[in-house]
Design a protein around this motif. Structure first.
Motif, PDB file in Angstrom:
ATOM      1  N   GLU A   1      43.501  36.949  44.043  1.00 29.55           N
ATOM      2  CA  GLU A   1      44.186  35.756  44.558  1.00 29.55           C
ATOM      3  C   GLU A   1      44.964  35.062  43.455  1.00 29.55           C
ATOM      4  O   GLU A   1      46.135  34.697  43.631  1.00 29.55           O
ATOM      5  CB  GLU A   1      43.159  34.798  45.168  1.00 29.55           C
ATOM      6  CG  GLU A   1      42.550  35.300  46.476  1.00 29.55           C
ATOM      7  CD  GLU A   1      41.456  34.377  46.979  1.00 29.55           C
ATOM      8  OE1 GLU A   1      41.093  33.424  46.251  1.00 29.55           O
ATOM      9  OE2 GLU A   1      40.962  34.599  48.105  1.00 29.55           O
ATOM     10  N   VAL A   2      44.330  34.873  42.294  1.00 34.21           N
ATOM     11  CA  VAL A   2      45.004  34.212  41.170  1.00 34.21           C
ATOM     12  C   VAL A   2      46.193  35.039  40.711  1.00 34.21           C
ATOM     13  O   VAL A   2      47.275  34.508  40.428  1.00 34.21           O
ATOM     14  CB  VAL A   2      44.013  33.982  40.012  1.00 34.21           C
ATOM     15  CG1 VAL A   2      44.745  33.503  38.764  1.00 34.21           C
ATOM     16  CG2 VAL A   2      42.953  32.972  40.410  1.00 34.21           C
ATOM     17  N   ARG A   3      46.004  36.324  40.666  1.00 35.12           N
ATOM     18  CA  ARG A   3      47.061  37.225  40.190  1.00 35.12           C
ATOM     19  C   ARG A   3      48.271  37.203  41.117  1.00 35.12           C
ATOM     20  O   ARG A   3      49.420  37.094  40.662  1.00 35.12           O
ATOM     21  CB  ARG A   3      46.505  38.636  40.075  1.00 35.12           C
ATOM     22  CG  ARG A   3      47.502  39.696  39.640  1.00 35.12           C
ATOM     23  CD  ARG A   3      46.782  40.999  39.349  1.00 35.12           C
ATOM     24  NE  ARG A   3      47.706  42.083  39.138  1.00 35.12           N
ATOM     25  CZ  ARG A   3      48.089  42.949  40.080  1.00 35.12           C
ATOM     26  NH1 ARG A   3      47.587  42.854  41.299  1.00 35.12           N
ATOM     27  NH2 ARG A   3      48.946  43.917  39.800  1.00 35.12           N
TER      28      ARG A   3
ATOM     29  N   LEU B   1      39.830  34.540  34.652  1.00 34.79           N
ATOM     30  CA  LEU B   1      40.419  35.205  35.821  1.00 34.79           C
ATOM     31  C   LEU B   1      41.922  35.435  35.685  1.00 34.79           C
ATOM     32  O   LEU B   1      42.597  35.720  36.665  1.00 34.79           O
ATOM     33  CB  LEU B   1      40.131  34.415  37.109  1.00 34.79           C
ATOM     34  CG  LEU B   1      38.659  34.238  37.466  1.00 34.79           C
ATOM     35  CD1 LEU B   1      38.522  33.502  38.793  1.00 34.79           C
ATOM     36  CD2 LEU B   1      37.932  35.577  37.529  1.00 34.79           C
ATOM     37  N   ARG B   2      42.443  35.319  34.504  1.00 37.61           N
ATOM     38  CA  ARG B   2      43.871  35.536  34.276  1.00 37.61           C
ATOM     39  C   ARG B   2      44.054  36.569  33.168  1.00 37.61           C
ATOM     40  O   ARG B   2      43.099  37.101  32.620  1.00 37.61           O
ATOM     41  CB  ARG B   2      44.566  34.210  33.885  1.00 37.61           C
ATOM     42  CG  ARG B   2      44.415  33.114  34.939  1.00 37.61           C
ATOM     43  CD  ARG B   2      45.055  31.820  34.489  1.00 37.61           C
ATOM     44  NE  ARG B   2      44.867  30.773  35.475  1.00 37.61           N
ATOM     45  CZ  ARG B   2      45.651  30.579  36.519  1.00 37.61           C
ATOM     46  NH1 ARG B   2      46.711  31.358  36.694  1.00 37.61           N
ATOM     47  NH2 ARG B   2      45.417  29.611  37.377  1.00 37.61           N
TER      48      ARG B   2
ATOM     49  N   ASN C   1      49.113  34.915  43.259  1.00 37.08           N
ATOM     50  CA  ASN C   1      49.717  33.589  43.379  1.00 37.08           C
ATOM     51  C   ASN C   1      50.513  33.193  42.143  1.00 37.08           C
ATOM     52  O   ASN C   1      51.181  32.163  42.136  1.00 37.08           O
ATOM     53  CB  ASN C   1      48.628  32.540  43.644  1.00 37.08           C
ATOM     54  CG  ASN C   1      48.056  32.649  45.042  1.00 37.08           C
ATOM     55  OD1 ASN C   1      48.709  33.152  45.951  1.00 37.08           O
ATOM     56  ND2 ASN C   1      46.823  32.180  45.220  1.00 37.08           N
ATOM     57  N   ALA C   2      50.430  33.995  41.093  1.00 39.46           N
ATOM     58  CA  ALA C   2      51.183  33.711  39.873  1.00 39.46           C
ATOM     59  C   ALA C   2      52.659  34.028  40.091  1.00 39.46           C
ATOM     60  O   ALA C   2      53.032  34.843  40.940  1.00 39.46           O
ATOM     61  CB  ALA C   2      50.632  34.547  38.719  1.00 39.46           C
TER      62      ALA C   2
ATOM     63  N   GLN D   1      38.775  36.555  43.795  1.00 35.04           N
ATOM     64  CA  GLN D   1      39.526  35.498  43.125  1.00 35.04           C
ATOM     65  C   GLN D   1      40.509  36.057  42.099  1.00 35.04           C
ATOM     66  O   GLN D   1      41.591  35.499  41.913  1.00 35.04           O
ATOM     67  CB  GLN D   1      38.557  34.525  42.457  1.00 35.04           C
ATOM     68  CG  GLN D   1      37.781  33.682  43.450  1.00 35.04           C
ATOM     69  CD  GLN D   1      36.777  32.768  42.777  1.00 35.04           C
ATOM     70  OE1 GLN D   1      36.582  32.828  41.561  1.00 35.04           O
ATOM     71  NE2 GLN D   1      36.138  31.917  43.554  1.00 35.04           N
ATOM     72  N   ILE D   2      40.147  37.150  41.443  1.00 35.90           N
ATOM     73  CA  ILE D   2      41.070  37.773  40.490  1.00 35.90           C
ATOM     74  C   ILE D   2      42.366  38.155  41.196  1.00 35.90           C
ATOM     75  O   ILE D   2      43.470  37.884  40.716  1.00 35.90           O
ATOM     76  CB  ILE D   2      40.430  39.008  39.836  1.00 35.90           C
ATOM     77  CG1 ILE D   2      39.351  38.593  38.836  1.00 35.90           C
ATOM     78  CG2 ILE D   2      41.487  39.855  39.110  1.00 35.90           C
ATOM     79  CD1 ILE D   2      38.546  39.744  38.313  1.00 35.90           C
TER      80      ILE D   2
END
Length: 227
Positions: free
Chosen positions: A82-84, A133-134, A86-87, A79-80
């Motif tokens: 993926e979030v990164r 996670l950000r 997708n930013a 998830q880290i």
């Protein structure tokens, strides 16, 4: 005075010692050794929450979200990334995702990770904290027990932890035991949906052959049937 002794002095553990996990089994399942300070920490405190804010993962915890040996650590690594990615502007990571192993979470959704380098020296692993996670990240040079002592004693402040974290004192609240659902009664075992539907129709309650049976009809059926 050891770090753990200093921690227990300012934040007393439960009066009754928790059951000790099977560390050999946990390490076999994880395929890695765990830090000795973490084992001693868990043997002293068990699962629970520090300062009503920070909880550590525990081997074979009943909840998947708190299980050190479950899928959560690997899921968070994924998830880290993926979030990164997708930013709009991906931020740099202070540590490669494959070196991060989740070991706890806060009430604000911040995650604690071991930085598992060197991989064969778990007692030398540092602690990284991530804000939901950000970015930003905060890395503490030291063991997990040293990190807890530094935060709870107020000598270290994680920038995105609440400023009033210690206002209500330094406490540890043991996790509530998981309540197992009661075993089914004989009446529950005998509850056949087809029988309930037939009884309902015979008593003026039209029901289709499929779909949810209203609770009030189930309760009425129970009142009229004894085993």
């Amino acid at each position: 005075m050891t770090t753990l002794t200093a921690l227990t002095t300012i934040c007393p553990p439960p009066a009754s010692p928790p059951s000790t996990p099977d560390w050999s089994q946990a390490e076999t399942e994880l395929g890695m050794r765990l830090p000795e300070d973490y084992k001693q920490l868990m043997a002293t405190y068990g699962p629970g929450e520090f300062c009503n804010f920070l909880s550590l993962y525990y081997p074979h915890a009943p909840r998947e979200a708190a299980d050190l040996t479950g899928p959560m650590p690997a899921r968070l690594r994924q998830q880290i990334e993926e979030v990164r990615h997708n930013a709009r502007q991906p931020w740099p990571l202070p540590h490669p995702p494959e070196q991060l192993f989740a070991t706890g979470v806060t009430g604000n959704g911040d995650y604690l990770f071991w930085v598992t380098q060197p991989s064969d020296k778990p007692d030398a692993w540092d602690v990284a904290v991530n804000q939901a996670l950000r970015a930003p990240w905060y890395t503490f040079t030291g063991t997990l027990t040293q990190f807890l002592l530094a935060v709870i004693s107020g000598t270290t402040r994680v920038p995105f932890f609440p400023e009033d974290l210690l206002d209500n004192g330094t406490t540890f609240t043991p996790a509530r035991p998981t309540v197992e659902p009661p075993p089914p009664t004989d009446q529950q075992d005998s509850m056949n949906p087809s029988d309930i539907r037939a009884w309902a129709r015979a008593n003026g309650h039209p029901l289709p052959d499929r779909g949810r049976i209203p609770t009030e009809i189930i309760e009425a059926w129970k009142r009229g049937h004894t085993v």
